[in-house]
Scaffold this motif. Structure first.
Motif, short mmCIF file in Angstrom:
data_model
loop_
_atom_site.label_atom_id
_atom_site.label_comp_id
_atom_site.label_asym_id
_atom_site.label_seq_id
_atom_site.Cartn_x
_atom_site.Cartn_y
_atom_site.Cartn_z
N GLU A 41 1.00 -1.46 0.17
CA GLU A 41 -0.44 -0.17 0.21
C GLU A 41 0.94 1.31 0.16
O GLU A 41 0.04 2.43 -0.97
N LEU A 42 2.27 1.06 1.36
CA LEU A 42 2.63 2.00 0.80
C LEU A 42 4.00 2.80 -0.06
O LEU A 42 3.94 3.85 -1.13
N GLU A 43 3.74 1.34 -1.16
CA GLU A 43 4.79 1.45 -2.66
C GLU A 43 3.32 2.83 -3.75
O GLU A 43 4.09 3.64 -4.58
N LEU A 44 2.12 1.93 -3.74
CA LEU A 44 0.94 2.53 -4.42
C LEU A 44 1.36 4.02 -4.14
O LEU A 44 1.02 5.06 -4.61
N PHE A 45 1.19 4.79 -2.89
CA PHE A 45 1.41 6.01 -2.19
C PHE A 45 2.68 6.53 -2.44
O PHE A 45 2.47 8.11 -3.23
N ARG A 46 3.93 6.07 -2.58
CA ARG A 46 4.88 6.73 -2.93
C ARG A 46 4.86 6.80 -4.33
O ARG A 46 5.24 7.99 -4.65
N HIS A 47 4.12 6.08 -4.99
CA HIS A 47 4.29 6.28 -6.81
C HIS A 47 2.92 7.95 -6.91
O HIS A 47 3.28 8.59 -7.45
N TYR A 48 1.87 7.54 -6.10
CA TYR A 48 0.97 8.77 -5.85
C TYR A 48 1.79 10.55 -5.92
O TYR A 48 1.52 11.39 -6.46
N LEU A 49 2.53 9.89 -4.18
CA LEU A 49 2.98 11.60 -4.57
C LEU A 49 4.27 12.15 -4.67
O LEU A 49 4.79 13.20 -5.60
N VAL A 50 5.04 10.95 -6.17
CA VAL A 50 6.34 11.66 -7.01
C VAL A 50 5.75 11.50 -7.80
O VAL A 50 5.66 12.30 -8.38
N ASP A 51 4.97 10.99 -8.83
CA ASP A 51 3.71 10.72 -9.58
C ASP A 51 3.53 12.28 -9.97
O ASP A 51 3.48 13.15 -11.48
#
Length: 395
Positions: free
Chosen positions: A125-135
């Protein structure tokens, strides 16, 4: 002492017969030598490895040495160590030695740290959230790390090792989490937690989850009490601060040049860390910042006094290194840029030497000072309309 002699000396002194670490001692020494560690330091690190090897289970292999094993040895065993002397017990030395050991194991492909591991549902879940924050949001790496850390605390408190399903979140989960993590924290930290929670819930909303009730459950933070204006350094205090550096030593030249960049250019710590040799246009007197907080390139004029401090450091203070960073470490490991933490420490030490530590503490005081001086210059240079002062006094 040569690397081969150091390795032979370690093998002779080791009391852990058959220790798996014995097979990579030579590689470990070569690793430290390549980073120009002193022979005495390498000896202390080898002594730390021998102490660590004594505690290893005979059945363990190099694959079993990981962060958890090292942390247990440093945090649990060392404080209560009763191993027979001689053995290295200095916590910082042992921690550094074992950190290098993990790096060698990773380089050699012998560590589980570099291999793919099973992720928990929270990790996914955090990996998906990280992509959202970055991309999607374009946040800087530091902002992403801090936000992910806060959300990890939240998700771990709610789901643990179970699957993360946003539709199972309730307003009570939000209230319990904020009540627990708000205790004893400042207004700014509480506000950060609220912002991070709202960001995560908006992310879940984009994935089709109805998070309106959850967003409404996030506490509405009251504005903080009015604070006094930030304190800027006076010209006299700034002179005392700059006089606190020893310009006869390489470290003093480096620290003085860093201070001039902070005070004259109003740079942030990470902007100083990321300065490269190619960032400066000496002929035109400019410096280009490519790794800024906003992600945009900026070109700034280079004041004469800043340029002189930089040139002094580059000519007489900067060690021979393959790094292209302007400000590099003066002690091993070499060939690495100075860290943001080190910059903060050297500025605090300068405040203490100048007798200003009661009024100023952190690096940001120099940035505030630069901004204040710039405002004063603008006011002094601003043209005054004819009759403006008459109108002002009449009102």
């Amino acid at each position: 002492m040569s690397a081969s002699k150091l390795a032979a000396h370690s093998a002779r002194c080791s009391t852990a017969v058959g220790s798996p670490i014995d097979t990579i001692v030579s590689r470990y020494v070569d690793y430290l030598r390549a980073r120009r560690y002193a022979s005495d330091t390498i000896q202390r690190y080898l002594a730390s490895l021998r102490h660590f090897a004594r505690r290893l289970d005979k059945r363990l292999t190099l694959d079993d040495i990981d962060d958890a094993l090292v942390m247990e040895f440093v945090d649990v065993h060392l404080p209560h160590c009763r191993c027979p002397r001689p053995c290295m017990r200095h916590v910082n030395t042992v921690r550094a030695a074992l950190r290098h050991l993990l790096s060698v194991l990773k380089d050699e492909g012998l560590s589980n740290a570099g291999r793919a591991q099973l992720h928990t549902p929270v990790d996914i879940e955090l990996e998906l959230f990280r992509h959202y924050l970055v991309d999607s949001c374009g946040y800087a790496q530091t902002t992403c790390c801090n936000r992910l850390w806060h959300i990890r605390n939240f998700l771990d408190s709610v789901f643990g090792q179970e699957a993360v399903t946003a539709d199972q979140l309730t307003s009570t989960d939000i209230e319990n989490f904020t009540a627990r993590y708000f205790k004893g924290r400042s207004h700014a930290t509480r506000l950060t937690y609220c912002v991070d929670l709202a960001s995560y819930l908006r992310f879940r909303g984009l994935h089709g989850d109805d998070t309106r009730a959850l967003l409404a459950a996030i506490p509405k933070m009251a504005p903080p009490m009015p604070a006094r204006l930030p304190i800027a350094m006076t010209n006299r205090e700034l002179d005392l601060f700059f006089a606190a550096f020893d310009l006869t030593s390489p470290i003093g030249m480096r620290d003085f040049a860093i201070s001039r960049c902070l005070a004259d250019l109003a740079l942030r710590r990470m902007e100083v860390v990321r300065l490269q040799l190619g960032s400066f246009d000496w002929q035109n007197g400019t410096v280009t910042l490519t790794h800024t907080k906003g992600g945009r390139e900026r070109k700034l004029p280079l004041p004469v006094q800043t340029a002189k401090a930089l040139i002094r450091y580059l000519r007489y203070g900067r060690p021979d290194t393959s790094s292209r960073a302007v400000f590099v470490r003066q002690i091993a490991p070499y060939d690495k840029p100075i860290s943001a933490v080190a910059i903060n420490d050297l500025i605090r030490s300068a405040f203490v030497r100048a007798g200003l530590d009661e009024r100023f503490r952190g690096v940001h005081a120099l940035r505030r000072t630069a901004a204040t001086r710039l405002v004063h210059c603008v006011i002094e240079l601003a043209p005054v309309e004819p009759g403006a002062m008459d109108r002002h006094t009449s009102t």
